[in-house]
Design an enzyme around this catalytic site. Structure first.
Site, PDB file in Angstrom:
ATOM      1  CB  CYS A  50      -0.931   0.006   1.208  1.00  0.00           C
ATOM      2  SG  CYS A  50      -0.072  -0.080   2.777  1.00  0.00           S
ATOM      3  CE1 TYR A  99       6.356  -3.228 -11.703  1.00  0.00           C
ATOM      4  CE2 TYR A  99       5.873  -4.068  -9.518  1.00  0.00           C
ATOM      5  CZ  TYR A  99       5.453  -3.738 -10.795  1.00  0.00           C
ATOM      6  OH  TYR A  99       4.148  -3.914 -11.141  1.00  0.00           O
ATOM      7  CG  ASN A 114       3.689   0.495   2.795  1.00  0.00           C
ATOM      8  OD1 ASN A 114       3.472  -0.626   2.364  1.00  0.00           O
ATOM      9  ND2 ASN A 114       4.674   1.260   2.340  1.00  0.00           N
ATOM     10  N   GLY A 115       3.167  -2.223   4.980  1.00  0.00           N
ATOM     11  CA  GLY A 115       4.167  -3.169   5.434  1.00  0.00           C
ATOM     12  C   GLY A 115       3.555  -4.511   5.774  1.00  0.00           C
ATOM     13  N   GLY A 135      -1.017   0.564  -4.788  1.00  0.00           N
ATOM     14  CA  GLY A 135      -2.145  -0.266  -4.398  1.00  0.00           C
ATOM     15  C   GLY A 135      -3.387   0.090  -5.186  1.00  0.00           C
TER      16      GLY A 135
END
Length: 478
Positions: free
Chosen positions: A13, A254, A114-115, A40
């Site tokens: 995310c 990426y 996020n994680g 996301g």
């Protein structure tokens, strides 16, 4: 046509937060999430407060779909946090969307994450045995319950107390009735940065979102740091002792947008250098260099620059198809393989092609692209990958395959080349990759997906094949 996104690794995310007495914080968060959409595409949400009340709008789909009709609104709103999600723990369901909002004895709190937590299963089991009720199947809910149960006095102390029990990767934006708080884990797995415009403060997963809302980049949040923003400005707390840094190298390969700068390193410059090093390592010769758009394009231009071989568009990506059809299961990936990519016959026919992409995960999409180029008349296809072979899963906030699905876990480079049908294949070496981030200490990066050197100890249950749906699976097992 081929869906090139369905076979990529997915970031969990992106998070965004803003504290402002001047700006429309909901609108600014909406714009920030737009800039972070690449992190996301399953769901999005925005939570706001006016100092007394909190409200949240969340939904499934892209940012513009979730907020098509209206943004959350209240008079005198001055803090907002936002979230875009791709699931790595818990199903893609409305109940699992973020930000979360809870009421507890200390007031109201909203949190976006996020994680991926490597000890969430053990903590959740303990909390459930103590009577805690969970409403979602995401590891993020562990945070809010730990904060709510902490016996510390101030909210900052409650958060630090909770973080002491957590292991793994996390960047958090947290909103109370009067504070905006940002947290980055002690290893710095995921990025988080700070921006400012006038008296307005912004927190974002990537600097590209700061550019969109007009904020000036101030600095990155340091690993193990918590920042607290209120009417008195910004305060910093180091909540964990210094540990060996392990920032995710895949942000540069990426995940991040090329126009972002993370921990002082330009993502664009890193990818351009990856292409240059690929050209040196592979020694491939051909008539043209093409990319698998868009993630392979910057590295392809670097390859062309270094080799002197012309870069041109040989593959066209259809950018008018939304991404909401992409679901995080192998079955759904397999049903979406004819959608987003097509070859330009007049460019590739009769040519010896050097094709650059960022990674090969399962190999199925790469094989379909090679076959498509051959059907369009390509004479030779030499494939260059701007990352080393991915042989191991990630447990720090990336939706990865289990190891048996990773083609590099079971096949040599020559076997992968034969499987995808290319005339030749070269992966960037780990040593070559380290040359591409000169602004960073290359030893402070996580390369676990390439060499299995995991920087945080993993619990046995966390490495189970069903880990993504671990909390749902536990319900079935009862």
């Amino acid at each position: 046509m081929i869906d090139i996104d369905a076979n990529k690794w997915k970031e969990e995310c992106g998070v965004f937060g803003i504290y402002s007495r001047e700006e429309d914080v909901a609108m600014m968060t909406y714009l920030g999430l737009y800039a972070l959409q690449h992190r996301g595409q399953e769901s999005a949400g925005i939570a706001i407060t006016d100092g007394a009340w909190m409200d949240v709008t969340r939904g499934m789909g892209l940012v513009n779909e979730v907020f098509r009709h209206q943004l959350p609104h209240m008079d005198n709103q001055y803090i907002a946090i936002g979230h875009v999600r791709y699931s790595t723990t818990g199903s893609s369901l409305l109940a699992n969307t973020q930000p979360l909002i809870v009421n507890y004895s200390g007031g109201k709190i909203s949190l976006a994450h996020n994680g991926n937590l490597t000890n969430a299963t053990a903590i959740r089991k303990r909390l459930e045995e103590e009577g805690t009720i969970f409403q979602t199947s995401i590891d993020t809910e562990v945070f809010v319950n730990l904060i709510a149960r902490s016996r510390k006095a101030a909210v900052e102390e409650k958060i630090i107390d909770s973080l002491g029990q957590i292991e793994g990767a996390y960047c958090l934006t947290i909103m109370t009735e009067d504070k905006l708080i940002g947290v980055r884990d002690p290893q710095g797995f995921r990025p988080l940065c700070i921006g400012k415009m006038g008296d307005t403060w912004v927190i974002s997963s990537e600097s590209c979102a700061l550019d969109v809302v007009g904020a000036e980049f101030v600095r990155d949040v340091e690993p193990g740091e918590m920042i607290v923003i209120d009417d008195n400005g910004l305060r910093s707390y180091q909540f964990a002792e210094k540990q060996k840094r392990a920032s995710c190298i895949f942000e540069y390969i990426y995940f991040a947008r090329p126009d972002s700068v993370i921990d002082g390193q330009s993502v664009h410059d890193a990818r351009f250098m990856m292409g240059r090093v690929l050209a040196r390592e592979s020694g491939f010769k051909g008539d043209i260099v093409i990319s698998v758009p868009d993630s392979g394009t910057t590295a392809a231009t670097g390859f062309a620059y270094e080799s002197g071989i012309q870069f041109t568009e040989g593959l066209i990506k259809n950018r008018y198809i939304g991404r909401t059809f992409i679901q995080p299961t192998q079955q759904k990936r397999d049903t979406a393989v004819r959608l987003k990519l097509n070859a330009i016959r007049s460019v590739v026919e009769g040519k010896s092609i050097i094709m650059v992409d960022d990674s090969i995960v399962r190999g199925t999409t790469s094989g379909k692209i090679v076959k498509m180029l051959r059907n369009a008349g390509a004479k030779e296809i030499h494939m260059c990958i701007s990352s080393p072979p991915i042989g191991y899963p990630c447990y720090y906030g990336i939706d990865t395959s289990i190891r048996k699905e990773l083609i590099a876990a079971t096949k040599s480079v020559e076997e992968i080349r034969e499987f995808i049908g290319a005339d030749s294949l070269h992966f960037l070496s780990i040593e070559g990759l380290k040359q591409c981030v000169p602004k960073l200490n290359c030893d402070d990066m996580c390369y676990a997906c390439f060499n299995s050197s995991y920087p945080v100890d993993l619990k046995q249950e966390h490495t189970a094949d069903s880990d993504k749906y671990v909390f749902e699976q536990r319900k079935k097992d009862k």
